[in-house]
Motif scaffolding. Structure first.
Motif, short mmCIF file in Angstrom:
data_model
loop_
_atom_site.label_atom_id
_atom_site.label_comp_id
_atom_site.label_asym_id
_atom_site.label_seq_id
_atom_site.Cartn_x
_atom_site.Cartn_y
_atom_site.Cartn_z
N ILE A 198 1.00 -1.49 0.00
CA ILE A 198 -0.06 -0.10 -0.40
C ILE A 198 1.37 1.77 -0.05
N VAL A 199 0.80 2.19 -0.72
CA VAL A 199 1.86 2.62 -1.01
C VAL A 199 1.02 4.49 -1.27
N GLY A 200 1.86 5.19 -0.96
CA GLY A 200 1.29 6.84 -1.05
C GLY A 200 2.70 7.73 -0.04
N GLU A 201 1.59 8.63 -0.67
CA GLU A 201 2.78 9.84 0.71
C GLU A 201 1.80 10.49 2.22
N SER A 202 2.87 11.36 2.82
CA SER A 202 1.89 11.23 4.30
C SER A 202 0.87 11.80 4.11
N GLY A 203 0.12 11.96 5.05
CA GLY A 203 -1.55 12.46 4.24
C GLY A 203 -2.00 11.42 3.67
N SER A 204 -1.91 9.82 3.17
CA SER A 204 -2.89 9.32 1.80
C SER A 204 -3.52 8.28 2.39
N GLY A 205 -3.29 8.25 3.78
CA GLY A 205 -4.63 7.10 4.47
C GLY A 205 -3.73 6.10 4.44
N LYS A 206 -2.74 5.42 4.57
CA LYS A 206 -1.99 4.03 3.91
C LYS A 206 -1.76 3.82 5.50
N SER A 207 -1.66 4.32 7.08
CA SER A 207 -1.34 3.88 7.93
C SER A 207 -2.97 4.36 8.71
N THR A 208 -3.63 5.04 8.47
CA THR A 208 -4.78 5.09 8.79
C THR A 208 -6.17 2.99 8.50
N VAL A 209 -5.45 2.98 7.46
CA VAL A 209 -6.08 1.51 7.05
C VAL A 209 -5.33 0.19 7.70
N ASN A 218 -4.35 8.07 -2.34
CA ASN A 218 -3.74 9.97 -2.74
C ASN A 218 -5.46 9.90 -1.99
N ASP A 219 -4.98 11.04 -0.94
CA ASP A 219 -6.32 11.66 -0.27
C ASP A 219 -7.05 10.42 0.09
N GLY A 220 -6.90 9.74 1.03
CA GLY A 220 -8.19 8.32 1.62
C GLY A 220 -8.49 7.41 0.82
N VAL A 221 -8.35 7.81 -0.52
CA VAL A 221 -8.38 7.17 -2.34
C VAL A 221 -7.97 5.69 -2.68
N VAL A 222 -7.64 4.85 -2.66
CA VAL A 222 -7.17 4.11 -3.90
C VAL A 222 -7.67 4.39 -5.09
N VAL A 223 -6.38 5.01 -6.14
CA VAL A 223 -6.39 5.55 -7.10
C VAL A 223 -5.71 4.83 -8.21
N GLU A 224 -5.21 3.71 -8.01
CA GLU A 224 -4.55 2.56 -8.84
C GLU A 224 -4.49 1.51 -8.24
N ILE A 239 -7.02 0.18 11.20
CA ILE A 239 -7.91 0.33 11.40
C ILE A 239 -7.82 -1.08 11.34
N LEU A 240 -7.44 -1.73 11.15
CA LEU A 240 -7.10 -3.46 10.42
C LEU A 240 -6.63 -3.77 11.92
N MET A 241 -5.97 -3.21 12.79
CA MET A 241 -5.57 -3.63 13.45
C MET A 241 -6.46 -3.61 15.00
N GLY A 242 -7.46 -2.86 14.91
CA GLY A 242 -8.21 -2.39 15.73
C GLY A 242 -8.04 -1.15 16.38
N LEU A 243 -6.93 -0.39 15.76
CA LEU A 243 -6.63 0.98 17.27
C LEU A 243 -7.52 1.55 16.91
N GLU A 244 -7.73 1.82 15.49
CA GLU A 244 -8.92 2.87 14.80
C GLU A 244 -10.14 2.63 15.25
N SER A 245 -11.14 2.97 15.57
CA SER A 245 -12.57 2.06 14.36
C SER A 245 -12.74 2.54 13.04
N MET A 246 -13.85 2.36 12.53
CA MET A 246 -13.61 3.03 11.70
C MET A 246 -14.82 3.45 11.20
N ASP A 247 -15.80 4.13 10.82
CA ASP A 247 -16.79 5.17 10.12
C ASP A 247 -17.88 3.60 9.12
N SER A 248 -17.43 3.18 8.77
CA SER A 248 -18.29 2.19 8.23
C SER A 248 -17.51 1.03 6.90
N GLY A 249 -17.68 0.14 6.09
CA GLY A 249 -17.88 -0.74 5.60
C GLY A 249 -17.37 -2.41 6.83
#
Length: 252
Positions: free
Chosen positions: A39-50, A222-228, A53-63
């Motif tokens: 999972i590749v992206g610049e700082s703030g892309s959302g990759k670490s938030t993902v 990028n910006d929380g979205v999978v662009v490719e 969430i997978l580790m249960g360290l953050e809750s998800m809004d939906s999904g």
């Protein structure tokens, strides 16, 4: 190849200074058996938030997050504890992830005792075996985190993670603070662990050249979205999105 992990329509929003920030926006992907997904992206892309969430360290809004066929999106208590014996994470700050008051051996054994039903003798043997798996001698069980180099501490963190026999290992910028030679060694170790422990790996990074040497498939965020997304070689040699093209140009 069946999927070990399935993520469907993951969304996460934070509030900062009274404003809503969409950190992860409708992200979906799968991870197959023994597959390495980047999972590749610049700082703030959302990759670490993902990853959080997978580790249960953050809750998800939906999904929805499925571990094989089990929905682990909102598990709690003992079920949650059992779930996270199957998903382990290695962080960028390996030294900071260890208790400085414990030796490396004590930290690894503590992780095992929480998530695996083994005797004291079995745990002690496993600590040594996992250290050897990552290229560290048994003498390191008596060392403290501050006595190790950055690369050695990252290996010890890998040993602690694999000691609980996970199905998925998440590496969040786990090599970004290391020099090129040590990074290459970590890549070799991850490929070895994937085969020996028959596990899948999610490798999160901003480093495209590094991810190209390790992963089977990649997601560009990028910006929380999978662009490719797609097979690593295909995305690296024939990118479809303008953002991926710009990322590639920046490292040429």
């Amino acid at each position: 190849m069946s999927n070990v992990l399935t993520v469907n329509h993951l969304t996460k929003t934070f509030v900062k200074d009274g404003k809503q920030i969409i950190a992860v926006n409708d992200v979906s992907f799968t991870v197959g058996e023994q597959e390495i997904l980047g999972i590749v992206g610049e700082s703030g892309s959302g990759k670490s938030t993902v990853a959080s969430i997978l580790m249960g360290l953050e809750s998800m809004d939906s999904g929805e997050v499925l571990l094989e066929t089990m929905d682990i999106s909102h598990v709690k208590g003992r079920v949650r504890r059992n779930t996270y014996s199957h998903i382990q994470m290695v962080f960028q700050d390996a030294v900071g992830s260890f208790d400085p008051r414990k030796t490396i051996g004590q930290s690894i054994e503590s992780a095992i005792s929480k998530l695996r039903d083994l005797s004291k003798e079995e745990r002690s043997i496993l600590v040594i075996e996992t250290l050897r798996d990552v290229g560290l001698p048994a003498t390191y069980i008596k060392k403290y985190p501050h006595e190790l180099s950055g690369g050695e501490c990252q290996r010890a963190a890998l040993a602690r993670a694999i000691a609980v026999n996970p199905k998925i290992l998440i590496c969040d910028e786990a090599s970004s603070a290391l020099d090129v030679l040590v990074q290459a060694r970590i890549v070799d170790i991850l490929l070895h662990l994937r085969e020996v422990h028959e596990m899948s790996i999610i490798f999160i990074t901003h480093d495209l050249p590094l991810v190209s040497s390790l992963t089977d498939r990649i997601l560009i965020m990028n910006d929380g979205v999978v662009v490719e997304s797609g097979p690593t070689k295909s995305v690296m040699t024939n990118p479809k999105s303008e953002y991926t093209t710009e990322l590639l140009r920046s490292v040429i």
